[in-house]
Enzyme design. Structure first.
Site, PDB file in Angstrom:
ATOM      1  CG  ASN A 152      46.201  50.442  50.449  1.00  0.00           C
ATOM      2  OD1 ASN A 152      45.031  49.968  50.897  1.00  0.00           O
ATOM      3  ND2 ASN A 152      46.250  51.471  49.980  1.00  0.00           N
ATOM      4  CG  ASN A 168      51.260  48.292  48.565  1.00  0.00           C
ATOM      5  OD1 ASN A 168      52.213  48.658  48.734  1.00  0.00           O
ATOM      6  ND2 ASN A 168      50.520  48.685  47.161  1.00  0.00           N
ATOM      7  CG  HIS A 174      46.348  41.775  45.042  1.00  0.00           C
ATOM      8  ND1 HIS A 174      47.348  41.422  45.519  1.00  0.00           N
ATOM      9  CD2 HIS A 174      46.129  42.997  45.447  1.00  0.00           C
ATOM     10  CE1 HIS A 174      48.147  42.396  46.065  1.00  0.00           C
ATOM     11  NE2 HIS A 174      47.458  43.341  45.691  1.00  0.00           N
ATOM     12  CE1 TYR A 212      39.758  44.974  42.578  1.00  0.00           C
ATOM     13  CE2 TYR A 212      38.174  45.500  44.414  1.00  0.00           C
ATOM     14  CZ  TYR A 212      38.823  46.007  43.433  1.00  0.00           C
ATOM     15  OH  TYR A 212      39.393  47.118  42.988  1.00  0.00           O
ATOM     16  CG  PHE A 216      40.213  48.299  48.967  1.00  0.00           C
ATOM     17  CD1 PHE A 216      40.036  47.373  47.925  1.00  0.00           C
ATOM     18  CD2 PHE A 216      39.279  48.909  49.402  1.00  0.00           C
ATOM     19  CE1 PHE A 216      39.037  47.457  47.021  1.00  0.00           C
ATOM     20  CE2 PHE A 216      38.107  49.038  48.569  1.00  0.00           C
ATOM     21  CZ  PHE A 216      37.836  48.247  47.677  1.00  0.00           C
TER      22      PHE A 216
END
Length: 186
Positions: A66, A112, A19, A14, A64
């Site tokens: 969320n 989120n 994000h 990631y 993560f």
């Protein structure tokens, strides 16, 4: 002490995604202001140092997106940092790539990470919204979890944010935004 939170997802896969732009800003601020190496604490990677005259803790949740609120709550509670002294750097698909906006409070716009933080500490923290744009076609989640096409421009913007961060932390939101826009146009 101020709490500066960079949002992103843990893991190498990631690292260069839209994000994770909050992590990019957090890492840049830590480097530019000579913060010590990050250590694991509060379900996050944490480093404490000074941004100009401001004592600050940089937090990159190790959960993560969320579940980011848990790390923010732990760090804020342990150091008795109220929401008004917390600034969260996060991706925003409602803004074009490279656009930066700042606001205190408000809704989560379906993000989120912000939803999780709102549930943990309320919504009166500061948000630095970092534009990543929306896809012309396809899913939004696929878009924000895809890599930037021009990561150099993201790093340049992160350095401009870092170089002008004391303006924001001093309470001069308009001055901060003005300098980012002026610097980013060059």
């Amino acid at each position: 002490m101020l709490l500066l939170v960079g949002l992103g997802n843990p893991g190498k896969q990631y690292e260069f995604t839209r994000h994770n732009v909050g992590f990019v800003v957090a890492d840049t601020v830590a480097r530019d202001f000579d913060f010590p190496e990050f250590s694991s604490k509060y379900d996050a990677l944490v480093s404490v140092g000074n941004v100009g005259l401001h004592r600050a803790m940089i937090v990159k949740p190790a959960t993560f997106m969320n579940r980011s609120g848990a790390a923010v709550l732990k760090a804020a509670s342990m150091h008795k940092i109220p929401a008004e002294q917390i600034t969260v750097f996060h991706d925003d698909a409602d803004l074009q790539h490279g656009v930066v906006k700042v606001k205190q409070g408000g809704g989560n716009a379906g993000h989120n990470g912000l939803r999780s933080i709102d549930a943990a500490i309320g919504c009166q923290y500061w948000r630095v919204r970092l534009g990543v744009g929306r896809p012309d076609a396809g899913s939004l989640s696929g878009h924000v979890l895809s890599d930037f096409h021009d990561f150099d421009s993201v790093q340049q913007l992160a350095h401009k944010i870092s170089a002008n961060l004391t303006e924001l932390l001093d309470g001069n939101v308009n001055g901060f935004i003005s300098k980012i826009r002026c610097d980013h146009a060059q």
